[in-house]
Design a protein around this motif. Structure first.
Motif, PDB file in Angstrom:
ATOM      1  N   ARG A 273      -7.594  42.364  -2.227  1.00 37.16           N
ATOM      2  CA  ARG A 273      -6.832  41.594  -3.202  1.00 37.16           C
ATOM      3  C   ARG A 273      -7.153  40.115  -3.028  1.00 37.16           C
ATOM      4  NH1 ARG A 273      -2.876  45.174  -0.954  1.00 37.16           N
ATOM      5  NH2 ARG A 273      -2.282  46.849  -2.391  1.00 37.16           N
ATOM      6  N   GLN A 274      -6.951  39.356  -4.096  1.00 37.03           N
ATOM      7  CA  GLN A 274      -7.343  37.951  -4.102  1.00 37.03           C
ATOM      8  C   GLN A 274      -6.646  37.149  -3.007  1.00 37.03           C
ATOM      9  OE1 GLN A 274      -6.858  36.089  -7.894  1.00 37.03           O
ATOM     10  NE2 GLN A 274      -7.947  34.226  -7.336  1.00 37.03           N
ATOM     11  N   ASN A 275      -5.419  37.531  -2.657  1.00 34.73           N
ATOM     12  CA  ASN A 275      -4.662  36.753  -1.672  1.00 34.73           C
ATOM     13  C   ASN A 275      -4.799  37.297  -0.252  1.00 34.73           C
ATOM     14  OD1 ASN A 275      -3.255  39.094  -2.132  1.00 34.73           O
ATOM     15  ND2 ASN A 275      -1.212  38.151  -1.995  1.00 34.73           N
ATOM     16  N   GLU A 276      -5.709  38.248  -0.054  1.00 35.86           N
ATOM     17  CA  GLU A 276      -5.858  38.855   1.268  1.00 35.86           C
ATOM     18  C   GLU A 276      -7.097  38.349   1.985  1.00 35.86           C
ATOM     19  OE1 GLU A 276      -3.882  43.297   0.635  1.00 35.86           O
ATOM     20  OE2 GLU A 276      -6.024  43.008   0.289  1.00 35.86           O
ATOM     21  N   SER A 277      -7.000  38.262   3.288  1.00 40.51           N
ATOM     22  CA  SER A 277      -8.166  37.981   4.112  1.00 40.51           C
ATOM     23  C   SER A 277      -9.117  39.173   4.061  1.00 40.51           C
ATOM     24  CB  SER A 277      -7.729  37.751   5.566  1.00 40.51           C
ATOM     25  OG  SER A 277      -8.828  37.825   6.455  1.00 40.51           O
ATOM     26  N   VAL A 278     -10.423  38.898   4.118  1.00 45.99           N
ATOM     27  CA  VAL A 278     -11.386  39.994   4.158  1.00 45.99           C
ATOM     28  C   VAL A 278     -11.583  40.510   5.576  1.00 45.99           C
ATOM     29  CG1 VAL A 278     -12.601  39.172   2.118  1.00 45.99           C
ATOM     30  CG2 VAL A 278     -13.383  38.456   4.389  1.00 45.99           C
ATOM     31  N   HIS A 279     -10.898  39.889   6.545  1.00 47.38           N
ATOM     32  CA  HIS A 279     -11.010  40.324   7.933  1.00 47.38           C
ATOM     33  C   HIS A 279      -9.806  41.143   8.378  1.00 47.38           C
ATOM     34  CE1 HIS A 279     -14.186  37.091   9.273  1.00 47.38           C
ATOM     35  NE2 HIS A 279     -14.495  37.696   8.139  1.00 47.38           N
ATOM     36  N   ASP A 280      -8.613  40.738   7.948  1.00 47.74           N
ATOM     37  CA  ASP A 280      -7.417  41.450   8.401  1.00 47.74           C
ATOM     38  C   ASP A 280      -6.320  41.289   7.367  1.00 47.74           C
ATOM     39  OD1 ASP A 280      -5.611  42.853   9.885  1.00 47.74           O
ATOM     40  OD2 ASP A 280      -5.088  41.179  11.219  1.00 47.74           O
ATOM     41  N   PRO A 281      -5.989  42.316   6.591  1.00 47.66           N
ATOM     42  CA  PRO A 281      -6.616  43.644   6.633  1.00 47.66           C
ATOM     43  C   PRO A 281      -8.012  43.612   6.023  1.00 47.66           C
ATOM     44  CG  PRO A 281      -5.113  43.536   4.793  1.00 47.66           C
ATOM     45  CD  PRO A 281      -4.952  42.236   5.543  1.00 47.66           C
ATOM     46  N   ARG A 282      -8.855  44.528   6.428  1.00 50.22           N
ATOM     47  CA  ARG A 282     -10.233  44.524   5.926  1.00 50.22           C
ATOM     48  C   ARG A 282     -10.343  45.097   4.528  1.00 50.22           C
ATOM     49  NH1 ARG A 282     -15.010  45.165  10.357  1.00 50.22           N
ATOM     50  NH2 ARG A 282     -14.122  43.743  11.906  1.00 50.22           N
ATOM     51  N   GLY A 283      -9.287  45.665   4.015  1.00 50.84           N
ATOM     52  CA  GLY A 283      -9.338  46.114   2.640  1.00 50.84           C
ATOM     53  C   GLY A 283      -8.915  47.553   2.457  1.00 50.84           C
ATOM     54  N   TRP A 284      -9.164  48.052   1.249  1.00 55.09           N
ATOM     55  CA  TRP A 284      -8.642  49.342   0.812  1.00 55.09           C
ATOM     56  C   TRP A 284      -9.793  50.205   0.300  1.00 55.09           C
ATOM     57  CZ3 TRP A 284      -3.909  49.141   2.584  1.00 55.09           C
ATOM     58  CH2 TRP A 284      -3.287  47.891   2.681  1.00 55.09           C
ATOM     59  N   SER A 285      -9.975  51.339   0.933  1.00 51.35           N
ATOM     60  CA  SER A 285     -11.136  52.200   0.661  1.00 51.35           C
ATOM     61  C   SER A 285     -10.732  53.349  -0.255  1.00 51.35           C
ATOM     62  CB  SER A 285     -11.700  52.725   1.980  1.00 51.35           C
ATOM     63  OG  SER A 285     -11.936  51.674   2.892  1.00 51.35           O
ATOM     64  N   THR A 286     -10.620  53.061  -1.554  1.00 50.41           N
ATOM     65  CA  THR A 286     -10.177  54.091  -2.496  1.00 50.41           C
ATOM     66  C   THR A 286     -11.220  55.183  -2.688  1.00 50.41           C
ATOM     67  OG1 THR A 286     -10.844  52.509  -4.199  1.00 50.41           O
ATOM     68  CG2 THR A 286      -8.500  52.761  -3.808  1.00 50.41           C
ATOM     69  N   LEU A 287     -12.496  54.873  -2.466  1.00 49.30           N
ATOM     70  CA  LEU A 287     -13.532  55.890  -2.605  1.00 49.30           C
ATOM     71  C   LEU A 287     -13.704  56.700  -1.331  1.00 49.30           C
ATOM     72  CD1 LEU A 287     -16.273  54.047  -4.691  1.00 49.30           C
ATOM     73  CD2 LEU A 287     -14.270  55.308  -5.454  1.00 49.30           C
ATOM     74  N   GLY A 288     -12.845  56.457  -0.365  1.00 51.04           N
ATOM     75  CA  GLY A 288     -12.886  57.240   0.865  1.00 51.04           C
ATOM     76  C   GLY A 288     -14.075  56.851   1.725  1.00 51.04           C
ATOM     77  N   ARG A 289     -14.459  57.778   2.579  1.00 54.37           N
ATOM     78  CA  ARG A 289     -15.615  57.575   3.454  1.00 54.37           C
ATOM     79  C   ARG A 289     -16.829  58.221   2.795  1.00 54.37           C
ATOM     80  NH1 ARG A 289     -13.998  60.242   8.697  1.00 54.37           N
ATOM     81  NH2 ARG A 289     -13.154  61.722   7.194  1.00 54.37           N
ATOM     82  N   GLU A 290     -17.846  57.417   2.584  1.00 56.72           N
ATOM     83  CA  GLU A 290     -19.026  57.815   1.841  1.00 56.72           C
ATOM     84  C   GLU A 290     -20.196  58.041   2.806  1.00 56.72           C
ATOM     85  OE1 GLU A 290     -18.465  55.374  -2.155  1.00 56.72           O
ATOM     86  OE2 GLU A 290     -18.262  54.054  -0.418  1.00 56.72           O
ATOM     87  N   THR A 291     -21.375  58.337   2.271  1.00 63.85           N
ATOM     88  CA  THR A 291     -22.543  58.548   3.118  1.00 63.85           C
ATOM     89  C   THR A 291     -23.591  57.472   2.862  1.00 63.85           C
ATOM     90  OG1 THR A 291     -22.292  60.944   3.390  1.00 63.85           O
ATOM     91  CG2 THR A 291     -24.504  60.062   3.596  1.00 63.85           C
ATOM     92  N   ALA A 292     -24.033  56.815   3.932  1.00 61.25           N
ATOM     93  CA  ALA A 292     -25.118  55.841   3.890  1.00 61.25           C
ATOM     94  C   ALA A 292     -26.266  56.341   4.759  1.00 61.25           C
ATOM     95  CB  ALA A 292     -24.638  54.484   4.391  1.00 61.25           C
ATOM     96  N   ILE A 293     -27.463  55.852   4.488  1.00 59.48           N
ATOM     97  CA  ILE A 293     -28.634  56.196   5.296  1.00 59.48           C
ATOM     98  C   ILE A 293     -29.309  54.909   5.752  1.00 59.48           C
ATOM     99  CG2 ILE A 293     -30.942  57.229   5.267  1.00 59.48           C
ATOM    100  CD1 ILE A 293     -29.893  59.365   3.390  1.00 59.48           C
TER     101      ILE A 293
END
Length: 539
Positions: A273-293
């Motif tokens: 959110r615009q008023n939140e730090s990107v460090h704490d909380p680090r954010g909201w993962s609505t797409l869940g845990r995904e796969t990267a390579i």
């Protein structure tokens, strides 16, 4: 070609990757969603094709009553002796001191099945994987669970020899081969052999923003023989809070025909959110845990390292010998229910889609109303993953309720305590109406109440739409499929994120889904009919 991460967007956690000749396969966790284990294939590591799920019968997987985020944890796919081997865990308890579970094994000569009836292995711990050694011996590795409150519950990595003739473990051979580092919570083991060493890859730190993968090696499989990689961890984003990818860790290693190496890992892409730090909380993962390579190289001391540093990269060079794989440009889908079975993108909760739940007939989906969306039993819901931060989804539903206990419509769903939907229901004074409701950590809110929208008698059905826009989402309706009416209710998408659910519940391992549902907790089996489903990505 470039690998663009994540390669499997939306809920695709705990990847187990292998290569058979020139084709790569990834198996992912599915937790309480049926069918069990998500499979993809590729020949370039860039484009991935969805395959039929292996655990598609109740003989192979019976999850009725499983808690949310129970079920299939971290499946392991391997190939040896001319067949695929799939080890999977069915977790029955997620909260508290115990993690009651059973580990199973099934095999198939073709990745598309059929898969053999399951063999029960043990219940020592989850994240079990099977290692096929060069001498023909086989071993099961697994996280080891300790329920005692005065002990660390993640009690190291246990290795147990597996007898391929008897197709059973040899319990007396069990031994702890690695206890992890001081980060604790060691899990997700995979074992490899290279240049005279056994290399053990394992996750640590919990599957949150402190998540990481460590590597240890030994020249034997003796108890406590493994030594951790210096200057580790192998991969993590704990110290890269500003990077696009977060939570990288749990995963598996694969080589290419040409001798290159890659690592498939879970990851997440939190928004803020615009008023939140990107460090704490680090954010909201609505797409869940995904796969990267990520691409891997081996240093002068013979340790694996991530190209570009342990934080990973968004774009990664594809294998030099890659064969381009055909796939759609995005995950937009349209289903007009012209085939008698659900396609591979649809999922149900805990149990398969059977005539008890509904059927596809005359180019329509019929769902028979049963328990509420807050239940872990007998829920008539089919759903697909959110695979983009911004999308529209719509359907047309026919439903004739005669009680407010009967509901049918379009839902955005995380688990039994976190969901919302727009639906047709019954009002005692006005007959069938449209309502929007949300279940937020088990607290239910009806947003329209006395202003619920009355459905005209002339309506031939009701069209529903949801508009998901990263941080918020909303609903709309139409009585003719052309003129849409937006409802002024903006819902917080964070409620459907792993990170939000984690605040109150230990099972936070899936991701947001979009689905079609029918409820009749009055017990009269009132049926809803859906004409189509359209999911259109806007990213």
């Amino acid at each position: 070609m470039k690998i663009k991460n994540p390669v499997l967007p939306g809920f695709h956690s705990d990847p187990s990757i292998i290569r058979v000749k020139d084709t790569y396969y990834i198996a992912n966790s599915t937790f309480e969603w049926f069918p069990g284990v998500r499979l993809h294939q590729s020949q370039d590591l860039v484009h991935w094709q969805l395959l039929p799920a292996p655990l598609s019968t109740t003989t192979l997987l019976d999850m009725k009553g499983n808690p949310s985020s129970g079920g299939i944890w971290a499946p392991d796919l391997s190939y040896a002796d001319g067949k695929f081997w799939l080890v999977y865990t069915d977790v029955k308890v997620t909260e508290g001191a115990f993690k009651d579970m059973t580990n199973y094994l099934t095999t198939a000569t073709d990745i598309r099945g059929p898969w053999t009836d399951p063999i029960k292995l043990n219940g020592v711990g989850f994240d079990a994987s099977l290692f096929h050694d060069k001498d023909g011996r086989k071993y099961l590795l697994q996280q080891t669970w300790d329920h005692r409150e005065y002990k660390q519950p993640f009690n190291g990595i246990t290795l147990t020899e597996f007898d391929p003739k008897q197709m059973a473990l040899i319990p007396q051979s069990a031994r702890t081969i690695y206890s992890g580092t001081d980060v604790k919570l060691v899990e997700g083991p995979h074992l490899y052999r290279k240049d005279g060493y056994y290399y053990l890859f394992a996750a640590q730190g919990g599957t949150v923003f402190a998540h990481q993968e460590v590597v240890a090696r030994a020249k034997t499989l003796a108890a406590n023989a493994f030594v951790s990689e210096p200057d580790g961890p192998f991969i993590t984003n704990f110290d890269t809070p500003d990077f696009y990818l977060q939570k990288q860790g749990h995963g598996a290693l694969v080589d290419t025909p040409g001798g290159e190496w890659y690592y498939a890992s879970l990851c997440s892409r939190p928004w803020h959110r615009q008023n939140e730090s990107v460090h704490d909380p680090r954010g909201w993962s609505t797409l869940g845990r995904e796969t990267a390579i990520q691409k891997v190289y081996w240093d002068e001391q013979g340790w694996p390292r991530i190209v570009g540093g342990h934080g990973g990269q968004i774009e990664v060079a594809a294998p030099k010998d890659a064969k381009e794989t055909k796939s759609a440009p995005d995950h937009s889908r349209y289903d007009d229910f012209t085939t008698p079975t659900l396609d591979n993108n649809w999922n149900t909760l805990r149990v398969p889609f059977t005539p008890h739940m509904g059927n596809i007939n005359a180019e329509q989906l019929k769902l028979i109303g049963h328990a509420s969306l807050a239940s872990t039993f007998d829920v008539s819901l089919i759903a697909q993953r959110w695979q983009a931060f911004n999308f529209d989804a719509q359907t047309k539903v026919h439903f004739n309720p005669f009680s407010y206990q009967q509901m049918a419509g379009l839902t955005n769903f995380y688990n039994d305590k976190h969901w919302s939907w727009i639906f047709i229901t019954f009002d005692e004074k006005r007959g069938p109406v449209i309502e929007i409701a949300e279940n937020n950590n088990g607290h239910y809110t009806s947003y329209l109440q006395d202003q619920a929208i009355q459905i005209p008698e002339s309506a031939t059905g009701v069209w529903f739409k949801t508009k998901v826009r990263t941080q918020t989402y909303s609903y709309a309706y139409s009585f003719d499929g052309q003129t849409w009416h937006d409802i002024d209710v903006q819902l917080d998408a964070a409620v459907l994120s792993d990170d939000y659910v984690l605040q109150t519940y230990g099972g936070f391992f899936t991701g947001a889904f979009i689905g079609l549902a029918a409820v009749d907790y009055a017990g009269y089996d009132q049926t809803a009919t859906f004409d189509y489903f359209d999911y259109k990505e806007l990213d």
